[in-house]
Scaffold this motif. Structure first.
Motif, PDB file in Angstrom:
ATOM      1  N   LEU A  43     -74.229 -57.291-148.668  1.00  0.00           N
ATOM      2  CA  LEU A  43     -75.039 -57.635-149.836  1.00  0.00           C
ATOM      3  C   LEU A  43     -75.703 -58.988-149.649  1.00  0.00           C
ATOM      4  N   TRP A  61     -76.215 -55.155-158.033  1.00  0.00           N
ATOM      5  CA  TRP A  61     -74.762 -55.084-157.791  1.00  0.00           C
ATOM      6  C   TRP A  61     -74.115 -56.442-158.083  1.00  0.00           C
ATOM      7  N   GLN A  73     -65.620 -52.959-165.862  1.00  0.00           N
ATOM      8  CA  GLN A  73     -65.947 -52.281-164.605  1.00  0.00           C
ATOM      9  C   GLN A  73     -64.907 -51.214-164.285  1.00  0.00           C
ATOM     10  N   PHE A 100     -65.744 -53.359-156.141  1.00  0.00           N
ATOM     11  CA  PHE A 100     -67.041 -53.655-156.742  1.00  0.00           C
ATOM     12  C   PHE A 100     -67.100 -55.117-157.172  1.00  0.00           C
ATOM     13  N   GLY A 104     -69.182 -58.348-155.268  1.00  0.00           N
ATOM     14  CA  GLY A 104     -70.204 -59.109-155.983  1.00  0.00           C
ATOM     15  C   GLY A 104     -69.958 -60.603-155.909  1.00  0.00           C
TER      16      GLY A 104
END
Lengths: 220, 220
Positions: A43, A61, A73, A100, A104
């Motif tokens: 990312l 994201w 989440q 997740f 991030g």
């Protein structure tokens, strides 16, 4: 003042179960961290070097992971995906939620780390005859690693603490197991007090290990 | 055959109102806890900075506990501990107490960093201009140190706002709990969770962007 009798015996009897459950906690958080580091790295590099839909995807994201509650989440992976007929097991709900979230947060740390290494170094190493791969693995990554080492450690601690939310989606890790036993015996305070101690010890072990590792890794 | 009694009813406008009210409760509990926690945390940070050895032996480990044990465990523990010592707290009060202490534990480190960010020469200069210790704190340390750690404080405050979702385990109906209640009735998890997530995002994202831009401007 104290007309409450503390009963520690049932807790002590179930202590092996709790310790076993804490291994599950560790397992899911370590797995989430490994996946989170890999995805977070992708990312961060995407946000730094690419444009267009991939950039927007990575940004969405990162911002969603950082700006909504972790519990939300988890619920989203648990119940929200159910709307599309995707029913995950509690283990996967927690694993995906944690991954997740960690990806991030780590992406932002990695981005900061990459930006801290001047671009001129990359060009200098290329002009010394290194390939791009060599320049990255021998010049850039070691410096970035030093910068993001402590954020990674902190994120690891957060991952362990966050995995406790698993008890709300029915995952029997340390917290879920505690709740299970506590609601069977009504010794809620005693069980959760012991669990708090276990979490504290786990966090201290992680921090201590990371400090030892740092002392070895960053000798020079 | 049509069922004569419908157990589930669709999502309608009244439910938006219900969610809105719950969102206000989320805002209220987080604002209260952040305010109390920040005041407590700044005082703790100052004690950590001034009371060197005594503070590092007593206050620091105490605050460390709140950072090393999952918030959800803290909440359940306190909620079940309070009646033991004769306090009858409702979920809201318990939530405020724990969230405030949790905020204070995080803010204390931030505040200490802020005080340390003001160099010793500057403070000596302030004292030699005839300022008292408190004037030095109020007119020199507070504006300069506060500015240095303001973005970090915003990060903590937003974190607590998001973590306030955990008070739902005690039965306090804040945004996430309200959305769960609605999901049970309407069976539309995706829609309702999206609304709840959008609210958190709409609150958190602009503030974090604003604090990042402030940080960039002050860095110049």
């Amino acid at each position: 003042m104290f007309d409450y009798n503390f009963h520690w015996r049932p807790v002590m009897k179930n202590l092996p179960d709790l310790l076993e459950a804490s291994l599950l906690t560790l397992q899911v958080s370590v797995l989430a961290m490994i996946l989170g580091i890999i995805i977070g790295l992708c990312l961060a590099l995407t946000r730094l070097h690419l444009k267009g839909p991939l950039y927007w995807f990575a940004s969405a994201w990162v911002e969603l992971a950082r700006n909504t509650p972790a519990l939300f989440q988890l619920f989203f992976f648990g119940f929200g995906l159910g709307a599309f007929g995707l029913h995950l097991s509690p283990y996967f709900i927690v694993l995906m939620g944690l991954t997740f979230n960690c990806a991030g947060y780590l992406a932002e740390n990695f981005r900061g780390g990459f930006q801290a290494v001047p671009e001129t170094q990359l060009r200098a190493s290329r002009s010394l005859g290194m390939t791009a791969w060599q320049a990255y693995t021998r010049v850039v990554i070691p410096q970035v690693f030093r910068i993001v080492y402590h954020p990674i450690t902190n994120q690891m601690v957060w991952a362990v603490l966050m995995s406790s939310l698993g008890m709300l989606v029915g995952f029997r890790e340390l917290s879920g197991e505690t709740q299970f036993f506590a609601s069977r015996t009504f010794r809620i305070f005693e069980y959760f007090a012991v669990t708090a101690v276990i979490y504290y010890v786990i966090v201290k072990i992680i921090l201590g290990a990371s400090r030892l590792l740092a002392a070895r890794l960053f000798r020079y | 055959m049509e069922p004569t009694v419908s157990f589930f009813s669709g999502f309608n406008v009244n439910d938006l109102w219900f969610l809105g009210e719950a969102a206000l409760r989320t805002l209220w509990i987080s604002m209260l806890s952040i305010s109390i926690g920040t005041v407590l945390g700044v005082v703790c940070g100052w004690i950590l900075y001034e009371g060197k050895l005594a503070a590092t032996l007593t206050l620091a480990p105490f605050l460390d506990i709140f950072r090393s044990v999952p918030l959800i465990i803290q909440l359940v523990l306190f909620y079940n501990f309070a009646p033991i010592v004769g306090l009858n707290l409702d979920p809201f009060a318990s939530g405020v107490v724990i969230l405030s202490i949790y905020t204070a534990a995080l803010v204390a480190n931030v505040a200490r960093g802020g005080i340390e960010a003001v160099g010793a020469p500057m403070r000596r200069a302030a004292r030699s201009l005839g300022m008292t210790y408190w004037q030095d704190l109020r007119y020199v340390v507070f504006p300069i140190g506060g500015r240095a750690v303001f973005p970090a404080w915003v990060g903590v405050a937003l974190g607590v706002m998001k973590d306030s979702a955990l008070v739902s385990v005690l039965g306090y109906v804040e945004l996430l709990k309200a959305s769960q209640i609605l999901i049970t009735r309407t069976q539309e998890p995706f829609l309702i969770l999206s609304i709840a997530g959008a609210f958190y995002f709409a609150l958190s994202y602009p503030i974090s962007r604003y604090s990042a831009s402030l940080e960039r401007r002050w860095a110049q």
